[in-house]
Design an enzyme around this catalytic site. Structure first.
Site, PDB file in Angstrom:
ATOM      1  N   ASP A   2       0.971  -1.142  -0.081  1.00 52.58           N
ATOM      2  CA  ASP A   2      -0.143   0.058  -0.318  1.00 52.58           C
ATOM      3  C   ASP A   2       0.949   1.142  -0.002  1.00 52.58           C
ATOM      4  OD1 ASP A   2      -2.206   1.519   0.282  1.00 52.58           O
ATOM      5  OD2 ASP A   2      -2.885   1.339   1.723  1.00 52.58           O
ATOM      6  N   ASN A  50     -10.506  -3.365  -6.546  1.00 49.55           N
ATOM      7  CA  ASN A  50      -9.607  -2.388  -7.086  1.00 49.55           C
ATOM      8  C   ASN A  50     -10.099  -2.281  -8.654  1.00 49.55           C
ATOM      9  OD1 ASN A  50      -6.393  -3.632  -6.043  1.00 49.55           O
ATOM     10  ND2 ASN A  50      -7.831  -1.796  -5.160  1.00 49.55           N
TER      11      ASN A  50
HETATM   12  C1  FPP Z   1      -1.484   0.049  -3.206  1.00 53.57           C
HETATM   13  O1  FPP Z   1      -1.441   1.254  -3.242  1.00 53.57           O
HETATM   14  C2  FPP Z   1      -1.324  -0.662  -4.350  1.00 53.57           C
HETATM   15  C3  FPP Z   1      -1.911  -1.644  -5.263  1.00 53.57           C
HETATM   16  C4  FPP Z   1      -3.235  -1.224  -5.213  1.00 53.57           C
HETATM   17  C5  FPP Z   1      -1.593  -2.420  -6.464  1.00 53.57           C
HETATM   18  C6  FPP Z   1      -0.031  -2.846  -5.643  1.00 53.57           C
HETATM   19  C7  FPP Z   1       0.474  -3.511  -7.322  1.00 53.57           C
HETATM   20  C8  FPP Z   1       1.541  -3.369  -7.496  1.00 53.57           C
HETATM   21  C9  FPP Z   1       2.701  -2.659  -6.725  1.00 53.57           C
HETATM   22  C10 FPP Z   1       2.300  -3.375  -9.327  1.00 53.57           C
HETATM   23  C11 FPP Z   1       1.848  -4.354  -9.809  1.00 53.57           C
HETATM   24  C12 FPP Z   1       2.118  -6.080  -8.817  1.00 53.57           C
HETATM   25  C13 FPP Z   1       3.144  -6.755  -9.344  1.00 53.57           C
HETATM   26  C14 FPP Z   1       3.381  -8.325  -9.251  1.00 53.57           C
HETATM   27  C15 FPP Z   1       3.960  -6.728 -10.796  1.00 53.57           C
HETATM   28  P1  FPP Z   1      -2.356   2.798  -3.006  1.00 53.57           P
HETATM   29  O2  FPP Z   1      -2.918   2.487  -5.489  1.00 53.57           O
HETATM   30  O3  FPP Z   1      -3.845   2.008  -3.254  1.00 53.57           O
HETATM   31  O4  FPP Z   1      -1.599   3.987  -3.314  1.00 53.57           O
HETATM   32  P2  FPP Z   1      -2.276   4.682  -2.400  1.00 53.57           P
HETATM   33  O5  FPP Z   1      -3.199   4.648  -1.042  1.00 53.57           O
HETATM   34  O6  FPP Z   1      -0.981   5.643  -1.985  1.00 53.57           O
HETATM   35  O7  FPP Z   1      -3.727   5.151  -2.860  1.00 53.57           O
END
Ligand code: FPP
Length: 222
Positions: A2, A50
């Protein structure tokens, strides 16, 4: 994983740059955890919720995921690691499903750390799926309702072949599970960090692990 979005925004960059930094961090974290003998790492990469993000962000995540899957064979083989995907992958494109199947197949012999990526995953939907599978088994006469106990339901979880979850780490300052590993979290220790995932490095992981090692896990006993 996150905090990717906030990490990028704070630097005046699009959220997708944060996801790329998050994916890069996953790679170095896997190397570290595999090297210290951790048996399994589950990361939450895409939740059942998501899909409701802006289409360009969903597209960027899918591109990142696909690109990552293509690198797995080469990277994991050298490290003896194994890839596993948990979640309802039927919602992904044929291209991504093919890449998942290939990556899981070629890394299956690995006896190092399992990287379990939760994709289109939700803890509630995982438990609901288990209940449905159990109901079907009863309906087909394979089991009776009395056969349904915690071991049986646990065996229907995506993670049935993985060791028990010891420690759940949530970076970026939020203090909730957000539908992650609800069944498996029963006796897991929790660790929260204010650091956004792309900045959560070895030393931060080491702090969490050392803190975990000093905890008194009683599993309901005294
Ligand atoms: C949460 O941060 C993160 C995600 C929803 C996506 C995570 C995906 C990756 C790191 C890359 C893809 C996966 C692989 C295995 C290569 P957020 O977007 O909710 O952050 P925020 O809370 O700051 O908005």
């Amino acid at each position: 994983m996150d905090g990717n979005g906030r990490w990028a925004r704070r630097r005046g960059m699009p959220r997708s740059v944060g996801h790329k930094a998050g994916a890069d961090n996953l790679e170095s974290m896997c190397d570290y955890l595999n090297s210290i003998g951790v048996k399994a790492l589950t990361v939450y990469a895409f939740s059942t919720e998501n899909w409701s993000r802006p289409q360009d962000e969903v597209d960027a995540l899918m591109d990142l995921l696909y690109g990552y899957l293509l690198t797995v064979e080469e990277k994991f083989k050298n490290r003896n690691m194994k890839l596993k995907i948990s979640g309802d992958t039927s919602a992904f494109s044929e291209k991504i499903r093919g890449a998942i199947a290939h990556a899981e197949e070629v890394t299956a012999p690995g006896d190092g750390m399992v990287l379990n990526i939760a994709l289109n995953y939700g803890g509630r939907s995982e438990i609901t799926r288990a209940a449905r599978l159990a109901a079907e088994a009863v309906k087909e006469g394979k089991i009776t309702p009395d056969d349904i106990d915690e071991d049986y339901i646990g065996g229907l979880m995506y993670t049935a072949d993985l060791p028990e979850v010891d420690l759940i780490i949530r970076p970026s300052g939020e203090q909730r599970l957000s539908n992650f590993l609800l069944w498996q979290a029963a006796y897991a220790e929790l660790w929260y960090s204010d650091i956004c995932w792309p900045d959560f490095k070895e030393k931060d992981m080491e702090r969490a692990i050392i803190d975990y090692q000093n905890r008194d896990r009683r599993f309901g006993n005294v």
